[in-house]
Design an enzyme around this catalytic site. Structure first.
Site: not given
Length: 321
Positions: A241-243
């Site tokens: 969940i990069h962001d």
């Protein structure tokens, strides 16, 4: 303690949606604006998603519409295989109730930065087109920004056209990224950090179980179910969940360790590494550090923050009509 005024510039986006929800669950933030840019999906969808996320989460932030295409190169590749055709997986948004501000995103960003007189924190979790445009129009913007975080770049990439040397957000508009890195002090949360914070199948199951049945919780639940399925069944990187990690790093300084380096962005369209954030680890350039590079991640802490977010929406459910 006074709240930190924050603008989130984004291209929602499954992980952008998680990031906005996480930021909204933190009492230390005053989210003054959400600005949309092209990226994961075309701008017509990122704009709608930004409005609908505010509606669903009860987020009283101004929404600004930004760039529909990169500064010079065409917008010719989205990430719908990862985020779904709508950009938000299986979430079915109704038409938004919230309406956008009349100002374009770059003017909204500048106006709010001036208004908060150097206390505003800007977080860009999509391509940097809006930020570069703001800098072109208002060269004095940096003096009004307290800190500038991005999700992008890193020590390796995920765009196969470049031999996996470029990360998607930077690659979509490498010229914009180049200009931003030249003019702003950047906290870069890149792929090497986000991959270290991956969510396991068991973690997703617990996140889902912690959600309630109100609209806010259902949003998180649907995003979690889609992310689990798309990573396990389709081999996409939705378990990363990069962001949300960029937001978490601002919420809690113990989540990410940053190291200072000089970083530049390759924007030459003929180069095989176009879009790469080139990190001068050995100081060969002789240039001073311009970037705080995320290098180490406390994955258990990040995962616990995501689970706490699920609890927050379950315990603070307010029906959205």
């Amino acid at each position: 303690m006074s709240k930190i005024p924050v603008i989130i510039d984004c291209d929602p986006g499954v992980d952008d949606s998680f990031a906005i929800a996480l930021a909204n669950s933190y009492s230390g933030f005053d989210i003054v604006a959400i600005t949309a840019v092209e990226g994961n999906v075309p701008a017509v969808l990122t704009r709608k998603n930004a409005l609908c996320l505010c509606d669903t989460l009860g987020l009283n932030a101004t929404v600004g519409f930004g760039a529909e295409k990169p500064l010079v190169r065409p917008y010719f590749r989205d990430a719908s295989v990862t985020h779904g055709e709508s950009g938000v997986g299986t979430v079915q948004f109704k038409n938004p109730i919230k309406t956008p501000d009349s100002r374009p995103a770059w003017e909204l960003i500048y106006d709010e930065a001036v208004k908060y007189n150097g206390e505003l924190v800007l977080v860009a979790i999509g391509p940097l087109t809006n930020i570069a445009t703001a800098l072109r129009r208002h060269p004095d913007l940096p003096k009004y920004i307290k800190k500038f975080y991005i999700m992008g770049g890193g020590t390796f990439g995920n765009v196969t056209a470049t031999g996996a040397k470029a990360e998607f957000n930077i690659w979509v508009d490498p010229l914009a990224a180049k200009e931003v890195f030249e003019k702003m002090e950047v906290y870069m949360v890149g792929l090497n950090a986000t991959h270290s914070a991956a969510i396991t199948e068991e973690d997703f199951d617990e996140m889902i179980s912690l959600c309630g049945n109100d609209p806010k919780s259902n949003l998180i639940k649907e995003l979690s179910k889609f992310s689990k399925f798309n990573s396990l069944e389709n081999g996409q990187d939705n378990h990363i969940i990069h962001d949300a990690l960029a937001i978490a790093s601002l919420m809690n300084e113990d989540v990410v360790d940053f190291e200072d380096y000089f970083v530049w962005v390759e924007d030459n369209e003929e180069a095989d590494n176009v879009g790469e954030t080139v990190i001068d680890f050995n100081g060969q350039s002789g240039k001073p550090a311009n970037c705080h590079v995320a290098m180490k991640v406390n994955q258990p802490l990040f995962v616990q923050m995501m689970k706490n977010m699920c609890k927050f929406y379950n315990e603070n459910n307010i029906t959205i009509n």
